[in-house]
Design an enzyme around this catalytic site. Structure first.
Site, PDB file in Angstrom:
ATOM      1  N   PHE A 130       0.770  -1.375  -0.086  1.00  0.00           N
ATOM      2  CA  PHE A 130       0.116  -0.498  -0.243  1.00  0.00           C
ATOM      3  C   PHE A 130       0.997   1.283   0.126  1.00  0.00           C
ATOM      4  O   PHE A 130       0.167   2.366  -0.027  1.00  0.00           O
ATOM      5  CB  PHE A 130      -0.699   0.293   1.401  1.00  0.00           C
ATOM      6  N   LYS A 131       1.984   1.269   0.516  1.00  0.00           N
ATOM      7  CA  LYS A 131       2.679   2.658   0.141  1.00  0.00           C
ATOM      8  C   LYS A 131       3.217   2.987  -1.066  1.00  0.00           C
ATOM      9  O   LYS A 131       3.006   4.445  -0.638  1.00  0.00           O
ATOM     10  CB  LYS A 131       4.601   2.155   0.730  1.00  0.00           C
ATOM     11  N   ASP A 132       2.940   2.105  -1.939  1.00  0.00           N
ATOM     12  CA  ASP A 132       2.530   2.876  -3.176  1.00  0.00           C
ATOM     13  C   ASP A 132       1.732   4.180  -3.661  1.00  0.00           C
ATOM     14  O   ASP A 132       2.334   4.913  -4.657  1.00  0.00           O
ATOM     15  CB  ASP A 132       1.986   1.709  -4.431  1.00  0.00           C
TER      16      ASP A 132
END
Ligand SMILES: *Cc1c(COP(=O)(O)O)cnc(C)c1O
Length: 497
Positions: free
Chosen positions: A112-114
């Site tokens: 999810f860091k994208d």
């Protein structure tokens, strides 16, 4: 909209300044002066937009010093099918009746860091231009795995930036190492350190604060900046997907506009769940925010008792991105909950630094109880949950997401709360293939990483993300291994100064 520092309320800066500075000089984090409002009608309208436009709509409320064209430039570059495998960017999977998986891992690095690191480089370069910092931005990252790769993908070939990532030689998974060593892009560098994550991190911090290094950069038209999760530019993109998910559920007829939902978040540094808190206080109808931890359950205890105590054993788990004892973004929540009392924040976080422990007031305890529920589970329960939902719903989830599912199931059993619920799914199951495969098959397997990926693909109906499938044959570009003493010279040499 201006931003204040949690440790000095008289600091007042624009969003461009907050984003380029990353952290305030007093050590505090930047928070918006007030939380902007989003009406139900706006939420309905947001549901009709594509993701990049949803994001632009939210950003316009927070980044009021950006022009519409500047915001568009950022959102259009970040949120397209060039970078994400699904048109919707943040895909919603229906798990079982009234429970929805918000899949935040269809970006280039499968975590999810994208969602934030795809846009941060554009926020940063745009902010720097706005405040006339006519310099090349140099990003230094120390990583234990996920952040480094996501930052590399975000900054690769972004004009006006260069990025250098350090990781502990023996401290990341084989897949994570391959991901970094094969990184593409003309402005990227990756280097292993003989040491652990703390060595990498301390080295990076020392370089950041070294005045002679800073002067050398300055003479060469460069400046350092940070991509880590305390930057407001990483938090605000995360608010978008909670608004987006709610609007989408209304549009699909799963809920009525105005119905409340629960949101469950597998939590480490408290960034992702804090973004859900912001979405709620903007106007998204939310009943409970459910904070899920692994056996490093410092947040569960905090939410349930109001005592934050990091003096405890640290465990390495199968959900490593949540192995954290100091959740930085909690500082922002407490600043809001104390009505912006910078003195009490300085006191609590001073105690955290000196004694590893602080206790909040009764008023804050009551607010925590009202807004949040919290729970945790261990590795065995995590794996059992992966197995269980695969069995029941033919759905394969990663270890972090499984922690959230387990904590939610416990919450539901305990409270009988039947409010429809969105669970943040934070990584592709392929990213943590060893533990996921062990969970699916009920036993550990000694086949290599790529064979594990193939095996999970046979068992589940989730296609292997292209970014991971390509890894097997990609050439390695970065093989440097250095000691921590060599780190500073390495940075200067790589920058050509
Ligand atoms: C970083 C991460 C988390 C924790 O998110 P926070 O914002 O730090 O709470 C959870 N799951 C995965 C897969 C992550 O990479």
């Amino acid at each position: 909209m201006f931003y204040k520092s949690t440790r000095n309320s008289s600091v007042r800066v624009s969003s461009a300044e907050a984003i380029t500075q990353g952290i305030s000089v007093d050590g505090g984090l930047f928070v918006p002066e007030q939380i902007p409002e989003l009406t139900l009608d706006e939420i309905r309208a947001v549901g009709e937009m594509k993701y990049a436009d949803r994001a632009a709509h939210i950003f316009a409320k927070y980044l009021t010093d950006f022009t519409e064209a500047e915001i568009r430039y950022c959102t259009d570059n970040a949120y397209s099918t060039k970078n994400f495998e699904t048109e919707s960017i943040a895909e919603i999977a229906h798990l079982f009746d009234g429970t929805y998986m918000l899949e935040l891992w269809h970006g280039p690095t499968c975590a999810f860091k994208d969602m934030a690191l795809q846009i941060l480089p554009y926020f940063l370069t745009t902010s720097a231009k706005k405040i006339k910092l006519d310099k090349k931005i140099v990003i230094l990252v120390a990583t234990s795995g996920d952040t480094g790769k996501a930052a590399l993908e975000g900054f690769r070939d972004v004009e006006g930036t260069s990025i250098l990532v350090f990781y502990p030689e023996d401290g990341v998974s084989p897949m994570q190492k391959r991901q970094m060593k094969t990184q593409e892009g003309s402005n990227v560098g990756v280097c292993a350190i003989k040491g652990n994550f703390d060595d990498c991190q301390n080295g990076v911090k020392a370089i950041f604060t070294n005045d002679s290094v800073k002067a050398q950069l300055d003479q060469n038209g460069m400046m350092f900046s940070s991509a880590n999760s305390i930057n407001w530019g990483r938090l605000v993109p995360q608010v978008v997907y909670y608004v987006s998910a709610y609007a989408e559920l209304v549009k699909d007829g799963e809920i009525e506009l105005g119905d409340k939902i629960n949101i469950v978040v597998p939590t480490g540094n408290f960034g992702n769940i804090l973004a859900a808190y912001y979405a709620k206080h903007m106007g998204v109808p939310v009943n409970k925010l459910i904070c899920a931890s692994n056996i490093n359950n410092v947040l569960t205890d905090f939410i349930n008792t109001g005592v934050y105590d990091r003096n405890r054993k640290f465990y390495a788990t199968v959900s490593p991105s949540m192995d954290i004892l100091i959740s930085s973004n909690l500082e922002r929540l407490l600043y809001i909950m104390t009505g912006g009392d910078d003195a009490v924040i300085r006191e609590w976080f001073g105690k955290l630094a000196s004694e590893g422990r602080y206790e909040v007031t009764d008023d804050v305890k009551a607010k925590l109880k009202e807004e949040f529920a919290a729970g945790f589970c261990d590795d065995e329960q995590t794996k059992a949950t992966i197995h269980d939902i695969y069995d029941k719903f033919s759905y394969t989830c990663d270890t972090h997401t499984a922690v959230a599912v387990k904590v939610y199931n416990d919450y539901k059993a305990e409270t009988g709360d039947t409010t429809k619920t969105v669970i943040a799914s934070t990584a592709s199951p392929y990213k943590f293939s060893a533990a996921v495969l062990e969970a699916l098959e009920g036993k550990a397997s000694d086949i290599d990483e790529y064979d594990k990926v193939d095996r999970i693909a046979e068992l589940s109906d989730i296609p292997v993300p292209a970014a991971l499938a390509d890894l097997r044959t990609k050439p390695e570009r970065f093989g440097d291994v250095i000691t921590k003493e060599e780190q500073k010279d390495y940075v200067l040499r790589t920058l050509g100064i």
